[in-house]
Design a protein around this motif. Structure first.
Motif, PDB file in Angstrom:
ATOM      1  N   ILE A   1      -4.744  -1.531  -2.389  1.00 10.93           N
ATOM      2  CA  ILE A   1      -4.979  -2.956  -2.538  1.00 10.93           C
ATOM      3  C   ILE A   1      -4.010  -3.475  -3.600  1.00 10.93           C
ATOM      4  CG2 ILE A   1      -6.617  -4.701  -3.348  1.00 10.93           C
ATOM      5  CD1 ILE A   1      -8.828  -3.021  -2.166  1.00 10.93           C
ATOM      6  N   VAL A   2      -3.380  -4.564  -3.251  1.00 10.53           N
ATOM      7  CA  VAL A   2      -2.436  -5.155  -4.198  1.00 10.53           C
ATOM      8  C   VAL A   2      -3.008  -6.484  -4.672  1.00 10.53           C
ATOM      9  CG1 VAL A   2      -0.103  -6.008  -4.535  1.00 10.53           C
ATOM     10  CG2 VAL A   2      -0.519  -4.100  -2.997  1.00 10.53           C
ATOM     11  N   CYS A   3      -3.133  -6.631  -5.967  1.00  6.43           N
ATOM     12  CA  CYS A   3      -3.621  -7.910  -6.499  1.00  6.43           C
ATOM     13  C   CYS A   3      -2.513  -8.502  -7.369  1.00  6.43           C
ATOM     14  CB  CYS A   3      -4.840  -7.709  -7.387  1.00  6.43           C
ATOM     15  SG  CYS A   3      -6.271  -7.197  -6.502  1.00  6.43           S
TER      16      CYS A   3
ATOM     17  N   ILE B   1       0.825  -7.416 -11.575  1.00  6.07           N
ATOM     18  CA  ILE B   1       0.637  -6.942 -10.200  1.00  6.07           C
ATOM     19  C   ILE B   1      -0.110  -5.631 -10.296  1.00  6.07           C
ATOM     20  CG2 ILE B   1       1.788  -6.092  -8.106  1.00  6.07           C
ATOM     21  CD1 ILE B   1       4.092  -8.018  -8.856  1.00  6.07           C
ATOM     22  N   LYS B   2      -1.341  -5.624  -9.742  1.00  9.04           N
ATOM     23  CA  LYS B   2      -2.152  -4.416  -9.828  1.00  9.04           C
ATOM     24  C   LYS B   2      -2.152  -3.718  -8.465  1.00  9.04           C
ATOM     25  CE  LYS B   2      -5.336  -6.420 -13.180  1.00  9.04           C
ATOM     26  NZ  LYS B   2      -6.663  -7.056 -13.282  1.00  9.04           N
TER      27      LYS B   2
ATOM     28  N   SER C   1      -7.459   5.192  -8.719  1.00 10.43           N
ATOM     29  CA  SER C   1      -7.028   4.648  -9.999  1.00 10.43           C
ATOM     30  C   SER C   1      -6.136   3.450  -9.738  1.00 10.43           C
ATOM     31  CB  SER C   1      -6.283   5.728 -10.813  1.00 10.43           C
ATOM     32  OG  SER C   1      -5.097   6.044 -10.128  1.00 10.43           O
ATOM     33  N   GLU C   2      -5.785   2.802 -10.772  1.00  9.33           N
ATOM     34  CA  GLU C   2      -5.066   1.540 -10.624  1.00  9.33           C
ATOM     35  C   GLU C   2      -3.795   1.602 -11.442  1.00  9.33           C
ATOM     36  OE1 GLU C   2      -6.897  -2.872 -10.292  1.00  9.33           O
ATOM     37  OE2 GLU C   2      -7.041  -1.867 -12.246  1.00  9.33           O
ATOM     38  N   HIS C   3      -2.774   1.084 -10.895  1.00 12.38           N
ATOM     39  CA  HIS C   3      -1.512   0.990 -11.645  1.00 12.38           C
ATOM     40  C   HIS C   3      -1.199  -0.482 -11.821  1.00 12.38           C
ATOM     41  CE1 HIS C   3       2.423   2.436 -12.988  1.00 12.38           C
ATOM     42  NE2 HIS C   3       2.891   1.327 -12.446  1.00 12.38           N
ATOM     43  N   VAL C   4      -0.941  -0.854 -13.049  1.00 13.33           N
ATOM     44  CA  VAL C   4      -0.709  -2.277 -13.324  1.00 13.33           C
ATOM     45  C   VAL C   4       0.747  -2.471 -13.696  1.00 13.33           C
ATOM     46  CG1 VAL C   4      -1.367  -4.247 -14.733  1.00 13.33           C
ATOM     47  CG2 VAL C   4      -3.069  -2.538 -14.101  1.00 13.33           C
ATOM     48  N   LEU C   5       1.402  -3.409 -13.053  1.00 14.63           N
ATOM     49  CA  LEU C   5       2.768  -3.778 -13.417  1.00 14.63           C
ATOM     50  C   LEU C   5       2.687  -5.126 -14.136  1.00 14.63           C
ATOM     51  CD1 LEU C   5       4.555  -3.043 -10.052  1.00 14.63           C
ATOM     52  CD2 LEU C   5       4.756  -1.713 -12.114  1.00 14.63           C
TER      53      LEU C   5
END
Lengths: 1194, 143
Positions: free
Chosen positions: A1066-1068, A1085-1086, A1123-1127
């Motif tokens: 999922i891209v937020c 951008i998560k 898990s989540e990667h945040v840009l």
């Protein structure tokens, strides 16, 4: 033919004789008879018997007939019979072998027997066969005895035959041998006999033709024995021709008896010839021969006294030939081509038909009868005839008769004189008259002609039969035949022939005393088209018959006779049966004339209404025309005209004849008209026109016209329409002036005897009102109003019918959807007017309703009183229909049988859908899930919608008013299906006021409601979202006081199915709702990995002119499971306005799917400077959240 | 001698019938003429049998009775002419000639504008010309 002796009628059969050993005879004779050609057997048990059959030739018999004196006759009567039954061709002597081989005494006896037999046979040239019967196989005959026997018998070796009756196989062989020997010897015998005769004929041993004829005849018979038909025919023809030499002499020289003899012989010879010719299939020759035979002998009439004998003979010739033709099968098969007959005398069709000969036989018989009557009337002295009672018997010679004198012990034959012969014949004829003989012949001819479909010939025969019956006073039979014949003559217009037949019939009914028949036949005769034609004058037959010449005078005479008879004073005596013909009050005569009756000539009634359709109670004109072909004018007393509606009947009275009756009213209350005169002149229409009116609607038809001619004589004539009137049977061929039955020529060609009486005009208003189109789903009300303008309404009945405008039913079995009824349009019920409380409920028995049909009774209504009801119709589908309403009532009384008046109205009503319901689903803002199903090929764009799992989506339902009237929307909800996910309705934005006050939808306006959908179950199958329930009603200002749910309609529409899918990534994107020029802001951008796998993604961010960006442009990163990667990026806007954020692109290596957010999602508004108002509160809400909409899907 | 002539219409109805005998046997002659129509029907319906007379108006000898011979003729409008004669020896040519003249007389009669087809012929001129033709029968060949 049956009168001929058997031996003449059948071909001769060879004859042999068996003598001795009687126990073997049946075996041998059966065998001989069963073979072809058969051989007859004469059997004698003992050799001594043979002398009874074949007495030793006396000296007188053996000698040839004397050549010096003329022979007393031509053919001997019993010669042929003798040859067939008494004189064998072969004699077979049967000896038991014991006698041959036995003791000398037996041998001697055998020898003497054989000698005796030889003596008998030798003199007559009869062949001899010796048969030795071996009763015992041990018997052996020595050779010497055999030779002795053969010598003694003087027979060839092969004619000594051994028979072993105890040995079956040997017996059949012997029998066969026997047969061959017999047949061989018989042939020899007959050939020898024939040859002897032939030499005599050739040598002309006798100067007397009689003897030559006899020889020829005998030769022919022997040839027949040999089955040599051609030879036989030749000799018969020879004999016949020689006979003609005798009879060809001037007739005066022939005595009566001589002539009779010659004719009898000729008849026999001719019969033989014809039979032979026909049996060999030579029909043409036979017919030609017969014709020649008749031509020759028809001249030999003889003395006037004996003429009847000649006619009888002629008749017999024809009859016998007819019978021969009938029995000969070849006639029906091959009638040869005509015109190929003998040169200038060709044969015609009928000469091959037996009917023709039967008919002529009957004709000659008639001739014979008349000449016999003449001759017997000359012999008035009956005593003289009585004296000659001693009968004549046939003498030795064919065709000769003599008197039998019985002495004490002997009978003598005495030759009679011509006079005696004649007296005897006449006396005999008187005794044995056969009255039915002629009818039998005629009937045969009649049947044969009918079979050949020659109806005119057969009619002629029937006519002759009828005349015979008439002469015999057999009235029923005569009438039956005459009636049949008359119908043919009527049809074909043969006036003279018809006149004759009718004369007979008329006379028959006179004799019977049947007045009605007598009048009918007389009237028909009087009306026949016979005028002054000269050639008709000479019509008179020779017979005493009741036929008068067909002339106008006689027609008039008959006419007068009839009308005198119906005048009571005259009585016509029926002489024969003592019956009287009279027409009295006790015995009135009523004649019926229908459309096929021959009496249409006498009276023809044509009735024409002047109009085709009338209103009840309105008078119209009717023309009654009468035509008669009677020769003189007739006066009618009165005329009754009858209709199918008996109250319309009326009577026309002849004022001249019945002045008093005109005054008296008719006892049935019928209208009585007066006519100055009812004279019907010949061949001229009597036209009368009267007024007529009918109160009853329906068909008014004139059935009959009854003419009363005299008080006791009426003729009932079936009425005919001038338009469809048939020609008169006989008169149609006449060249006379034809006039029209009505003065108006148009009416004469188109006038009808029936008229249509219309119904009364309805004086009722039946009003159907429906202003707007109906809406699907609602209960549509159609008010029906009945107002009586004229008379009261009794027993009214309202019929309602719904019919599809485009034809076809309102029912469609194809539709499987779950409607409560499968009808698209349904009549739900009928209610009374709301303002009239009493009639609000219409009782059930007064109302019968089916889905497209209804029936209600209307109460009694006085003049001017209205009544109304409401029809409730429901549309399940958008469909135009036709509503038919008809009111039937009787204006007068409650009687159910009374005449009803019907009023019909119809109205077309369109059914239209009220709202169109639409929907669409929005995914969360700036939050995109990777749905694997979408990454696959997308050719089928119609694939169902997929939703990510555990995400909240937004569902927007819209309802648009597509009618022309404003609607009120009461509620909208989603109802879950019984299985699948549960849904919970959510409150609408600004909900509270909207729910209380229904939303008003003007035409074309749209109403939307938003729902959120969250799915939590990962299911592979599709999920039903449920149905949208929309409750609405027509907007009406006046109905506000009522409960808003009354009359509301629930429209249901199901939502499409969706797929729920788990998304691995999922891209937020998160950014502030707005930015300010020059102010930096953070753009996150998560990327969230929801799967349990390590995800490697490649991302890139494109530079844009409007922003200054800090952060990595592109890279490949790995994201741990769950898990989540945040840009994070820092952006400084360089321009203001609606700006595109830098394009972010993400590619998942595992799924080889790349992602790019949509343009709309990646924009931000940049203020040029910080806005003066406070934006912070609103900014909190954030663009990605749906604000107050909170949806939870469990 | 010709004893009777007749013209017969489509429905086998007599259009004209005239006998030329002094004796009272007109009725008999009418019967003979009527019966001979059966033969005409037979010949017309089964033309195969008539062989050489196919397609010919002259039908030939229809049927012989004891004292008479009946000849027939069929026009192309299916009107039948019947002639009854007492002569036992008649030449075909004479009969043909007679019918030809008779036909001509008939055509003249029905050409009259006042004549209705199918109705009886009542013209006196026709009767006269027929009687002339009948009288000259047998002599015509001699001339």
């Amino acid at each position: 033919m049956q009168n001929y002796p058997e031996e003449l009628r059948t071909p001769p059969v060879r004859l042999i004789s068996l003598v001795g050993c009687p126990d073997l005879h049946p075996t041998i004779s059966n065998h001989l008879l069963s073979e072809q050609p058969p051989i007859h057997t004469l059997a004698f048990p003992d050799l001594s018997n043979i002398s009874f059959l074949l007495p030793l030739p006396s000296s007188k018999e053996s000698s040839e007939p004397s050549l010096s004196t003329p022979p007393p006759g031509i053919l001997k009567r019993d010669w042929l019979l003798k040859r067939r039954t008494k004189v064998p061709a072969v004699v077979a002597a049967l000896f038991p072998s014991l006698h041959v081989s036995g003791d000398p005494a037996q041998w001697l006896q055998l020898c003497s027997d054989l000698d005796h037999l030889k003596a008998v046979t030798r003199s007559r040239n009869i062949k001899l066969v010796v048969i030795i019967v071996h009763s015992d196989s041990r018997d052996d005959i020595n050779e010497d005895r055999m030779i002795a026997l053969r010598k003694r018998a003087e027979v060839d070796t092969k004619y000594v035959i051994f028979v072993k009756p105890n040995d079956a196989s040997d017996l059949s062989q012997s029998l066969h041998r026997l047969r061959n020997s017999f047949s061989e010897l018989a042939n020899v015998y007959y050939k020898d006999e024939g040859r002897k005769l032939k030499t005599r004929i050739e040598k002309r041993t006798s100067s007397y033709t009689e003897l030559n004829i006899r020889y020829c005849f005998k030769a022919a018979v022997y040839a027949e024995f040999l089955s040599d038909w051609i030879e036989a025919l030749r000799f018969y023809e020879d004999a016949y021709n020689k006979l003609w030499e005798i009879s060809g002499l001037p007739t005066k020289s022939l005595s009566i008896q001589r002539l009779v003899e010659i004719k009898t012989v000729a008849e026999h010879l001719h019969f033989k010839i014809s039979t032979l010719l026909l049996h060999s299939g030579k029909v043409v020759e036979a017919v030609t021969w017969f014709r020649q035979h008749i031509t020759l002998y028809s001249r030999l009439i003889g003395e006037p006294d004996t003429e009847f004998l000649h006619w009888e003979w002629m008749s017999r010739q024809f009859m016998v030939f007819a019978e021969l033709l009938e029995t000969s099968s070849t006639t029906s098969l091959s009638i040869p081509a005509l015109g190929l007959g003998t040169g200038n005398k060709p044969l015609t069709e009928w000469e091959f038909h037996s009917a023709y000969y039967y008919q002529l036989a009957a004709n000659y018989l008639k001739e014979k009868r008349s000449s016999f009557e003449l001759i017997s009337s000359m012999y008035i002295n009956a005593d003289e005839l009585e004296k000659t009672t001693e009968s004549l018997v046939p003498s030795v010679y064919v065709g000769q008769y003599c008197r039998l004198l019985e002495q004490v012990d002997v009978t003598l034959m005495q030759i009679v004189t011509d006079k005696e012969f004649l007296n005897n014949t006449i006396a005999g004829e008187k005794k044995h008259q056969e009255p039915f003989h002629m009818i039998t012949l005629l009937k045969k001819a009649y049947e044969s002609y009918s079979h050949a479909k020659a109806q005119r010939m057969s009619s002629f025969c029937a006519c002759q039969i009828a005349k015979e019956y008439y002469a015999m006073d057999n009235l029923e039979e005569a009438k039956r035949h005459f009636d049949n014949v008359a119908s043919l003559y009527r049809r074909e217009g043969w006036i003279t022939l018809l006149w004759e037949v009718l004369s007979y019939l008329r006379d028959l009914s006179r004799k019977h005393g049947i007045v009605k028949d007598y009048l009918e036949y007389s009237l028909e005769m009087a009306a026949l088209p016979i005028s002054f034609d000269v050639h008709m004058l000479s019509l008179r037959s020779k017979d005493c018959c009741p036929v008068n010449p067909a002339t106008l005078d006689n027609r008039e005479k008959i006419h007068n006779e009839v009308f005198n008879l119906v005048h009571e004073e005259s009585v016509l005596a029926s002489v024969e049966h003592g019956k009287e013909l009279k027409v009295t009050g006790d015995n009135p005569v009523h004649l019926e004339i229908d459309l096929v009756s021959p009496l249409r000539l006498v009276l023809l009634a044509s009735v024409a209404f002047h109009e085709q359709v009338i209103k009840p109670g309105v008078p119209t004109l009717i023309t009654v025309s009468l035509l008669s072909h009677l020769p003189l004018t007739i006066e009618l007393d009165q005329l009754e005209v009858h209709f199918n509606q008996s109250e319309c009947n009326f009577i026309v009275v002849n004022a001249e004849r019945l002045p008093s009756a005109a005054m008296a009213s008719d006892k049935h209350g019928h209208r009585v008209e007066q006519a100055p005169s009812l004279a019907l002149s010949s061949n001229k229409w009597l036209r009368m026109t009267y007024q007529i009116k009918s109160d009853q609607s329906g068909k008014l038809e004139c059935t009959s016209v009854i003419a009363k001619i005299r008080p006791n004589f009426t003729i009932c004539c079936r009425a005919e329409s001038p338009a469809s009137m048939d020609d008169l049977p006989v008169w149609k061929f006449e060249n006379h002036l034809e006039t029209l039955p009505t003065k108006d020529p148009a009416l004469a060609f188109s006038g009808l005897k029936t008229i249509q009486v219309e119904e009364l005009d309805p004086e009722v208003d039946l009003i159907l009102s429906a202003s707007t189109p109906a809406l699907v789903g609602e209960t549509f009300i159609v008010p029906v109003t009945v107002v009586s303008k004229g008379p009261d309404i009794h027993s009214g009945e309202l019929k309602i019918n719904l019919v599809d405008v485009r034809g076809g039913g309102l029912f469609s079995p194809r539709e499987t959807e779950s409607f409560s009824s499968s009808h698209h349009v349904e009549l739900l019920g009928i209610s009374g007017m709301e303002d009239n409380a009493d009639s609000h409920l219409i009782s059930d028995e007064a109302m019968k309703i089916k889905q497209s049909f209804g029936l209600i009774s209307v109460p009694f209504l006085k003049r001017g009183e209205p009544w109304s009801c409401k029809l409730q119709i429901k549309w399940h589908r958008a469909k135009p229909i036709m509503l038919y309403v008809s009111l039937g009532y009787s204006p007068l009384s409650d009687d159910p049988n009374a005449q009803k008046i019907n009023v019909h109205r119809s109205l077309q009503i369109d059914g239209k859908p009220a709202v169109t319901i639409g929907h669409h689903i929005l995914l969360p803002f700036r939050r995109d899930a990777l749905l694997l199903s979408r990454t696959k090929a997308i050719p089928q764009s119609d694939q169902s919608l997929s939703l990510p799992l555990n995400e909240t989506c937004i569902l927007v339902i819209s309802a648009q008013n597509c009618t022309e009237v404003p609607l009120q929307l009461l509620s909208m909800s989603i109802e879950a299906d019984n299985d699948g996910i549960e849904e919970k309705s959510c409150s609408i934005k600004n909900a509270s006021s909207n729910l209380v006050d229904p939303a008003l939808l003007t035409p074309g306006e749209e109403f939307k409601k938003v729902f959120t959908v969250t799915s939590e179950i990962n299911s592979s199958k599709q999920i039903r979202l449920g149905n949208v329930l929309l409750r609405w009603k027509r907007y009406s200002k006046t109905e506000d006081q009522y409960d808003s749910n009354v009359g509301s309609v629930l429209t249901t529409q199901s939502l499409p199915d969706v797929d729920i899918e788990f998304s691995p990534l999922i891209v937020c994107m998160e950014s502030p709702p707005y930015a300010i020029l020059g102010d930096p802001f953070t753009y996150f951008i998560k990327i969230k990995n929801q799967s349990k796998l390590l995800q490697e993604v490649k991302f890139s961010l494109a530079d844009v002119q409007s922003f200054v960006i800090s952060g990595s442009h592109d890279d490949t990163i790995s994201i741990l499971p769950v898990s989540e990667h945040v840009l994070g990026y820092k952006l400084v806007p360089l321009a203001s306005g609606m700006l595109q954020l830098p394009r972010f692109t993400l590619t998942s290596a595992r799924y080889s799917a790349s992602f790019q957010p949509s343009m709309a999602e990646s924009t931000v508004f940049v203020f040029p400077s910080k806005p003066p108002c406070e934006l912070a509160d609103k900014g909190d809400a954030g663009p990605e959240s749906s604000g107050p909409i909170s949806t939870s899907l469990s | 001698m010709i004893v009777c002539v007749a013209v017969v219409g489509h429905q086998n109805n007599p259009l004209y019938i005239q006998s030329f005998t002094e004796a009272d046997d007109a009725l008999k002659l009418h019967h003979i003429v009527h019966c001979s129509l059966d033969v005409v029907d037979e010949r017309v319906n089964n033309p195969r049998k008539s062989g050489p007379t196919l397609n010919e108006t002259f039908l030939g000898l229809l049927y012989p009775t004891e004292n008479y011979k009946v000849y027939g003729y069929l026009t192309n409008t299916k009107v039948k002419f019947i002639m009854v004669t007492t002569d036992l020896d008649v030449r075909d040519a004479d009969v043909r000639n007679f019918f030809r003249r008779f036909h001509a007389a008939y055509v003249d009669a029905v050409s009259n504008p006042f004549h209705v087809p199918g109705k009886k012929i009542t013209s006196k001129t026709f009767a006269e010309s027929v009687s002339t033709i009948v009288k000259s029968f047998g002599f015509s060949s001699a001339i």
